[in-house]
Each structure stands twice: as C-alpha cells, then as structure tokens.
Design a protein around this motif. Structure first.
Motif, mmCIF file in Angstrom:
data_model
loop_
_atom_site.group_PDB
_atom_site.id
_atom_site.type_symbol
_atom_site.label_atom_id
_atom_site.label_comp_id
_atom_site.label_asym_id
_atom_site.label_seq_id
_atom_site.Cartn_x
_atom_site.Cartn_y
_atom_site.Cartn_z
ATOM 1 N N LYS A 166 0.835 -1.208 0.000
ATOM 2 C CA LYS A 166 0.000 0.000 0.000
ATOM 3 C C LYS A 166 0.865 1.253 0.000
ATOM 4 O O LYS A 166 0.608 2.204 -0.748
ATOM 5 N N VAL A 167 1.892 1.234 0.836
ATOM 6 C CA VAL A 167 2.790 2.386 0.914
ATOM 7 C C VAL A 167 3.515 2.578 -0.414
ATOM 8 O O VAL A 167 3.655 3.709 -0.908
ATOM 9 N N ALA A 168 3.968 1.484 -1.015
ATOM 10 C CA ALA A 168 4.668 1.573 -2.303
ATOM 11 C C ALA A 168 3.733 2.087 -3.392
ATOM 12 O O ALA A 168 4.150 2.865 -4.257
ATOM 13 N N THR A 169 2.454 1.698 -3.350
ATOM 14 C CA THR A 169 1.486 2.160 -4.345
ATOM 15 C C THR A 169 1.277 3.674 -4.223
ATOM 16 O O THR A 169 1.312 4.399 -5.217
ATOM 17 N N VAL A 170 1.071 4.131 -2.988
ATOM 18 C CA VAL A 170 0.861 5.567 -2.772
ATOM 19 C C VAL A 170 2.125 6.350 -3.131
ATOM 20 O O VAL A 170 2.063 7.382 -3.816
ATOM 21 N N GLY A 171 3.276 5.863 -2.689
ATOM 22 C CA GLY A 171 4.537 6.529 -3.018
ATOM 23 C C GLY A 171 4.781 6.581 -4.515
ATOM 24 O O GLY A 171 5.225 7.594 -5.050
ATOM 25 N N GLY A 172 4.475 5.482 -5.202
ATOM 26 C CA GLY A 172 4.628 5.444 -6.660
ATOM 27 C C GLY A 172 3.699 6.419 -7.352
ATOM 28 O O GLY A 172 4.076 7.079 -8.327
ATOM 29 N N ALA A 173 2.465 6.546 -6.829
ATOM 30 C CA ALA A 173 1.505 7.475 -7.423
ATOM 31 C C ALA A 173 1.967 8.919 -7.244
ATOM 32 O O ALA A 173 1.892 9.722 -8.184
ATOM 33 N N VAL A 174 2.462 9.238 -6.059
ATOM 34 C CA VAL A 174 2.935 10.600 -5.805
ATOM 35 C C VAL A 174 4.147 10.919 -6.676
ATOM 36 O O VAL A 174 4.203 11.954 -7.345
ATOM 37 N N ALA A 175 5.117 10.023 -6.668
ATOM 38 C CA ALA A 175 6.327 10.245 -7.473
ATOM 39 C C ALA A 175 5.993 10.301 -8.966
ATOM 40 O O ALA A 175 6.495 11.157 -9.692
ATOM 41 N N GLY A 176 5.120 9.405 -9.418
ATOM 42 C CA GLY A 176 4.720 9.405 -10.825
ATOM 43 C C GLY A 176 4.006 10.683 -11.213
ATOM 44 O O GLY A 176 4.206 11.225 -12.307
ATOM 45 N N GLY A 177 3.151 11.198 -10.317
ATOM 46 C CA GLY A 177 2.452 12.454 -10.591
ATOM 47 C C GLY A 177 3.415 13.618 -10.742
ATOM 48 O O GLY A 177 3.287 14.440 -11.644
ATOM 49 N N LEU A 178 4.411 13.673 -9.857
ATOM 50 C CA LEU A 178 5.412 14.746 -9.938
ATOM 51 C C LEU A 178 6.225 14.641 -11.229
ATOM 52 O O LEU A 178 6.489 15.642 -11.902
ATOM 53 N N ILE A 179 6.623 13.436 -11.567
ATOM 54 C CA ILE A 179 7.410 13.230 -12.791
ATOM 55 C C ILE A 179 6.569 13.566 -14.021
ATOM 56 O O ILE A 179 7.036 14.238 -14.955
ATOM 57 N N GLY A 180 5.309 13.123 -14.039
ATOM 58 C CA GLY A 180 4.420 13.407 -15.173
ATOM 59 C C GLY A 180 4.199 14.887 -15.371
ATOM 60 O O GLY A 180 4.183 15.394 -16.494
ATOM 61 N N ARG A 181 4.040 15.607 -14.268
ATOM 62 C CA ARG A 181 3.856 17.062 -14.340
ATOM 63 C C ARG A 181 5.095 17.737 -14.909
ATOM 64 O O ARG A 181 5.009 18.636 -15.751
ATOM 65 N N LYS A 182 6.268 17.300 -14.466
ATOM 66 C CA LYS A 182 7.535 17.870 -14.946
ATOM 67 C C LYS A 182 7.725 17.590 -16.436
ATOM 68 O O LYS A 182 8.108 18.473 -17.204
ATOM 69 N N VAL A 183 7.444 16.360 -16.842
ATOM 70 C CA VAL A 183 7.601 15.978 -18.259
ATOM 71 C C VAL A 183 6.672 16.813 -19.137
ATOM 72 O O VAL A 183 7.086 17.332 -20.180
ATOM 73 N N GLN A 184 5.419 16.970 -18.715
ATOM 74 C CA GLN A 184 4.486 17.769 -19.519
ATOM 75 C C GLN A 184 4.921 19.229 -19.567
ATOM 76 O O GLN A 184 4.840 19.878 -20.603
ATOM 77 N N GLY A 185 5.397 19.763 -18.445
ATOM 78 C CA GLY A 185 5.871 21.148 -18.429
ATOM 79 C C GLY A 185 7.047 21.362 -19.360
ATOM 80 O O GLY A 185 7.113 22.354 -20.083
ATOM 81 N N ASP A 186 7.984 20.418 -19.347
ATOM 82 C CA ASP A 186 9.135 20.518 -20.254
ATOM 83 C C ASP A 186 8.684 20.460 -21.705
ATOM 84 O O ASP A 186 9.200 21.184 -22.560
ATOM 85 N N SER A 187 7.716 19.601 -21.995
ATOM 86 C CA SER A 187 7.199 19.479 -23.355
ATOM 87 C C SER A 187 6.519 20.780 -23.799
ATOM 88 O O SER A 187 6.728 21.255 -24.919
ATOM 89 N N GLN A 188 5.725 21.362 -22.909
ATOM 90 C CA GLN A 188 5.059 22.620 -23.243
ATOM 91 C C GLN A 188 6.068 23.737 -23.468
ATOM 92 O O GLN A 188 5.897 24.575 -24.346
ATOM 93 N N GLU A 189 7.126 23.729 -22.683
ATOM 94 C CA GLU A 189 8.155 24.760 -22.831
ATOM 95 C C GLU A 189 8.873 24.620 -24.174
ATOM 96 O O GLU A 189 9.144 25.600 -24.856
ATOM 97 N N ARG A 190 9.184 23.384 -24.563
ATOM 98 C CA ARG A 190 9.842 23.157 -25.860
ATOM 99 C C ARG A 190 8.958 23.590 -27.021
ATOM 100 O O ARG A 190 9.428 24.089 -28.021
ATOM 101 N N LYS A 191 7.653 23.382 -26.882
ATOM 102 C CA LYS A 191 6.720 23.755 -27.944
ATOM 103 C C LYS A 191 6.415 25.249 -27.952
ATOM 104 O O LYS A 191 5.710 25.738 -28.817
ATOM 105 N N GLY A 192 6.903 25.967 -26.950
ATOM 106 C CA GLY A 192 6.654 27.400 -26.887
ATOM 107 C C GLY A 192 5.365 27.756 -26.181
ATOM 108 O O GLY A 192 4.920 28.899 -26.238
ATOM 109 N N ASP A 193 4.730 26.783 -25.515
ATOM 110 C CA ASP A 193 3.490 27.066 -24.800
ATOM 111 C C ASP A 193 3.745 27.880 -23.543
ATOM 112 O O ASP A 193 2.888 28.614 -23.077
ATOM 113 N N ARG A 194 4.915 27.720 -22.963
ATOM 114 C CA ARG A 194 5.256 28.451 -21.745
ATOM 115 C C ARG A 194 6.475 29.304 -22.052
ATOM 116 O O ARG A 194 7.526 28.792 -22.398
ATOM 117 N N VAL A 195 6.304 30.610 -21.941
ATOM 118 C CA VAL A 195 7.393 31.530 -22.248
ATOM 119 C C VAL A 195 7.601 32.489 -21.077
ATOM 120 O O VAL A 195 6.721 32.677 -20.247
#
Length: 119
Positions: free
Chosen positions: A80-109
C-alpha cells in the motif's frame, strides 16, 4: 431593484477604472514618480495557447503509471505504501515531463512584466 442598480454601477466604475490604468514596459524600468513610487520589472512565466495549462493530464497519467508500478512492490502494508509513493512520485514526474514538453513547444514563455510600486 435598487440593489441591482448599485451592483451595476459599481461594476461600471471598476471597468472604467481599469480602462484608464497606466501600462508600463521595460523601457520604463527604474522610472521614479513624485509620490515616491517607481516602475519595477521582473520576468514571469506566461502560459500561451495550451489546452492543459495546469498540467493535469501529465500529473494524472504519471500518478496512474507510478501507482501501478508501486503496486508491484512489497506485500501487505508495504504494498500500500509503495502504491501511494509510486503514485505521488509518478504524478510529480508526469507534471515535470508535460511542463518541459510545453516549454519546448513554446506554450510556456518568460516575459518581462513591469508595474508601478508604491513604497
């Protein structure tokens, strides 16, 4: 009826005040006024034409993937702890990846915004 008129009048006054607000640009940076105020500029991140400005899709996808991967680890309460920890870490990583992608595309300036500061 009187309350509605009062609200409409207040709204009209706010709109007219904003219509005459002074705009300052980088060329005005450091400009001082007689009342002791001056124009200060700073760099701010601005969202441009992105459908998911809050990066919800990247966060949610990362959380699901991270939760599934975390669920594969451990037994009992550790699982249970590993599932919750994985979800939190995955959410943070997913947010960072999407932000980097938006920045490369010029969505965030980064833009230089200036405003009058009263001190």
């Amino acid at each position: 009826m009187k309350t509605i008129r009062t609200i409409l009048l207040a709204g009209a006054m706010l709109l007219s005040a904003n219509a005459f607000a002074q705009q300052y640009g980088p060329k005005d940076e450091g400009r001082r006024f007689n009342d002791g105020s001056k124009v200060v500029c700073k760099n701010v991140e601005v969202q441009r034409s992105s459908k998911d400005s809050n990066r919800i899709l990247g966060t949610a996808t990362g959380a699901v993937v991270g939760g599934l991967l975390g669920n594969q680890v451990g037994k009992g309460n550790g699982k249970k702890v590993a599932t919750v920890g994985g979800a939190v870490a995955g959410g943070l990583i997913g947010r960072k990846v999407q932000g980097d992608s938006q920045e490369r595309k010029g969505d965030r300036v980064v833009e230089r915004r200036c405003e009058r500061v009263y001190r």
